[in-house]
Design a protein around this motif. Sequence first.
Motif, PDB file in Angstrom:
ATOM      1  N   GLU A   5       0.832  -1.216   0.000  1.00 15.40           N
ATOM      2  CA  GLU A   5       0.000   0.000   0.000  1.00 15.40           C
ATOM      3  C   GLU A   5       0.859   1.256   0.000  1.00 15.40           C
ATOM      4  O   GLU A   5       0.560   2.223  -0.682  1.00 15.40           O
ATOM      5  CB  GLU A   5      -0.953   0.017   1.196  1.00 15.40           C
ATOM      6  CG  GLU A   5      -2.162  -0.854   1.039  1.00 15.40           C
ATOM      7  CD  GLU A   5      -3.057  -0.472  -0.137  1.00 15.40           C
ATOM      8  OE1 GLU A   5      -3.266   0.734  -0.409  1.00 15.40           O
ATOM      9  OE2 GLU A   5      -3.551  -1.390  -0.795  1.00 15.40           O
ATOM     10  N   LEU A   6       1.929   1.235   0.772  1.00 15.08           N
ATOM     11  CA  LEU A   6       2.824   2.398   0.808  1.00 15.08           C
ATOM     12  C   LEU A   6       3.457   2.617  -0.564  1.00 15.08           C
ATOM     13  O   LEU A   6       3.521   3.748  -1.049  1.00 15.08           O
ATOM     14  CB  LEU A   6       3.911   2.202   1.867  1.00 15.08           C
ATOM     15  CG  LEU A   6       3.442   2.233   3.317  1.00 15.08           C
ATOM     16  CD1 LEU A   6       4.569   1.811   4.252  1.00 15.08           C
ATOM     17  CD2 LEU A   6       2.910   3.604   3.693  1.00 15.08           C
ATOM     18  N   GLY A  10       3.097   5.714  -3.157  1.00 16.22           N
ATOM     19  CA  GLY A  10       4.311   6.532  -3.213  1.00 16.22           C
ATOM     20  C   GLY A  10       4.635   7.215  -1.902  1.00 16.22           C
ATOM     21  O   GLY A  10       5.157   8.329  -1.885  1.00 16.22           O
ATOM     22  N   ILE A  11       4.329   6.555  -0.797  1.00 16.52           N
ATOM     23  CA  ILE A  11       4.546   7.143   0.534  1.00 16.52           C
ATOM     24  C   ILE A  11       5.806   6.550   1.156  1.00 16.52           C
ATOM     25  O   ILE A  11       5.950   5.336   1.253  1.00 16.52           O
ATOM     26  CB  ILE A  11       3.325   6.893   1.446  1.00 16.52           C
ATOM     27  CG1 ILE A  11       2.100   7.600   0.863  1.00 16.52           C
ATOM     28  CG2 ILE A  11       3.605   7.359   2.875  1.00 16.52           C
ATOM     29  CD1 ILE A  11       0.816   7.311   1.586  1.00 16.52           C
ATOM     30  N   THR A  12       6.712   7.424   1.578  1.00 13.51           N
ATOM     31  CA  THR A  12       7.949   6.993   2.226  1.00 13.51           C
ATOM     32  C   THR A  12       7.695   6.779   3.723  1.00 13.51           C
ATOM     33  O   THR A  12       6.664   7.215   4.257  1.00 13.51           O
ATOM     34  CB  THR A  12       9.060   8.054   2.062  1.00 13.51           C
ATOM     35  OG1 THR A  12       8.667   9.230   2.781  1.00 13.51           O
ATOM     36  CG2 THR A  12       9.308   8.369   0.599  1.00 13.51           C
ATOM     37  N   TYR A  13       8.662   6.170   4.384  1.00 14.39           N
ATOM     38  CA  TYR A  13       8.534   5.979   5.827  1.00 14.39           C
ATOM     39  C   TYR A  13       8.521   7.323   6.556  1.00 14.39           C
ATOM     40  O   TYR A  13       7.824   7.479   7.555  1.00 14.39           O
ATOM     41  CB  TYR A  13       9.644   5.081   6.374  1.00 14.39           C
ATOM     42  CG  TYR A  13       9.534   3.642   5.907  1.00 14.39           C
ATOM     43  CD1 TYR A  13       8.317   2.970   5.933  1.00 14.39           C
ATOM     44  CD2 TYR A  13      10.636   2.953   5.438  1.00 14.39           C
ATOM     45  CE1 TYR A  13       8.201   1.655   5.512  1.00 14.39           C
ATOM     46  CE2 TYR A  13      10.530   1.633   5.009  1.00 14.39           C
ATOM     47  CZ  TYR A  13       9.315   0.997   5.050  1.00 14.39           C
ATOM     48  OH  TYR A  13       9.206  -0.300   4.636  1.00 14.39           O
ATOM     49  N   ASN A  31      12.247   3.513  13.157  1.00 13.95           N
ATOM     50  CA  ASN A  31      11.416   2.494  13.788  1.00 13.95           C
ATOM     51  C   ASN A  31      10.413   1.905  12.802  1.00 13.95           C
ATOM     52  O   ASN A  31      10.164   0.698  12.803  1.00 13.95           O
ATOM     53  CB  ASN A  31      10.675   3.057  14.999  1.00 13.95           C
ATOM     54  CG  ASN A  31      11.578   3.289  16.180  1.00 13.95           C
ATOM     55  OD1 ASN A  31      12.703   2.813  16.217  1.00 13.95           O
ATOM     56  ND2 ASN A  31      11.092   4.050  17.140  1.00 13.95           N
ATOM     57  N   LEU A  32       9.821   2.766  11.974  1.00 12.73           N
ATOM     58  CA  LEU A  32       8.873   2.289  10.974  1.00 12.73           C
ATOM     59  C   LEU A  32       9.556   1.338  10.000  1.00 12.73           C
ATOM     60  O   LEU A  32       9.019   0.281   9.670  1.00 12.73           O
ATOM     61  CB  LEU A  32       8.251   3.457  10.213  1.00 12.73           C
ATOM     62  CG  LEU A  32       7.272   4.307  10.999  1.00 12.73           C
ATOM     63  CD1 LEU A  32       6.885   5.542  10.207  1.00 12.73           C
ATOM     64  CD2 LEU A  32       6.038   3.500  11.361  1.00 12.73           C
ATOM     65  N   ASN A  33      10.725   1.726   9.546  1.00 12.17           N
ATOM     66  CA  ASN A  33      11.471   0.874   8.621  1.00 12.17           C
ATOM     67  C   ASN A  33      11.729  -0.498   9.241  1.00 12.17           C
ATOM     68  O   ASN A  33      11.487  -1.529   8.602  1.00 12.17           O
ATOM     69  CB  ASN A  33      12.789   1.545   8.235  1.00 12.17           C
ATOM     70  CG  ASN A  33      13.542   0.792   7.170  1.00 12.17           C
ATOM     71  OD1 ASN A  33      13.004  -0.098   6.516  1.00 12.17           O
ATOM     72  ND2 ASN A  33      14.791   1.142   6.984  1.00 12.17           N
ATOM     73  N   ALA A  52      -3.895   6.292   8.506  1.00 13.17           N
ATOM     74  CA  ALA A  52      -3.063   7.473   8.280  1.00 13.17           C
ATOM     75  C   ALA A  52      -2.836   7.740   6.801  1.00 13.17           C
ATOM     76  O   ALA A  52      -2.773   8.895   6.383  1.00 13.17           O
ATOM     77  CB  ALA A  52      -1.723   7.321   9.002  1.00 13.17           C
ATOM     78  N   ILE A  53      -2.740   6.681   5.990  1.00 18.04           N
ATOM     79  CA  ILE A  53      -2.476   6.892   4.562  1.00 18.04           C
ATOM     80  C   ILE A  53      -3.757   6.939   3.730  1.00 18.04           C
ATOM     81  O   ILE A  53      -3.708   7.082   2.514  1.00 18.04           O
ATOM     82  CB  ILE A  53      -1.480   5.854   3.990  1.00 18.04           C
ATOM     83  CG1 ILE A  53      -2.028   4.431   4.056  1.00 18.04           C
ATOM     84  CG2 ILE A  53      -0.144   5.971   4.683  1.00 18.04           C
ATOM     85  CD1 ILE A  53      -1.144   3.397   3.373  1.00 18.04           C
ATOM     86  N   GLY A  54      -4.887   6.827   4.408  1.00 17.62           N
ATOM     87  CA  GLY A  54      -6.159   7.027   3.725  1.00 17.62           C
ATOM     88  C   GLY A  54      -6.752   5.822   3.027  1.00 17.62           C
ATOM     89  O   GLY A  54      -7.559   5.971   2.121  1.00 17.62           O
TER      90      GLY A  54
END
Length: 62
Positions: A5-6, A10-13, A31-33, A52-54
């Motif tokens: 999904e990320l 096109g959403i980076t950490y 931490n996300l990575n 958060a990313i919709g």
Amino acid sequence: MLKGELKRRGITYAQLAEKLAAIGVQENERNLNNKISRGGFTAAFMLQCLEAIGVQSLQLSD
């Protein structure tokens, strides 16, 4: 699934960290990575990220 999904969006950490902070979840890029690469996170965390990313819906099978 979360990684996909990320990537699709096109959403980076770093961007994810900002979006999570906007909904009150404090995580840094590193931490996300680690969490996402390992796959070691709770379902609640995954739902927070998706919110958060919709993401409005997920298709689990074809």
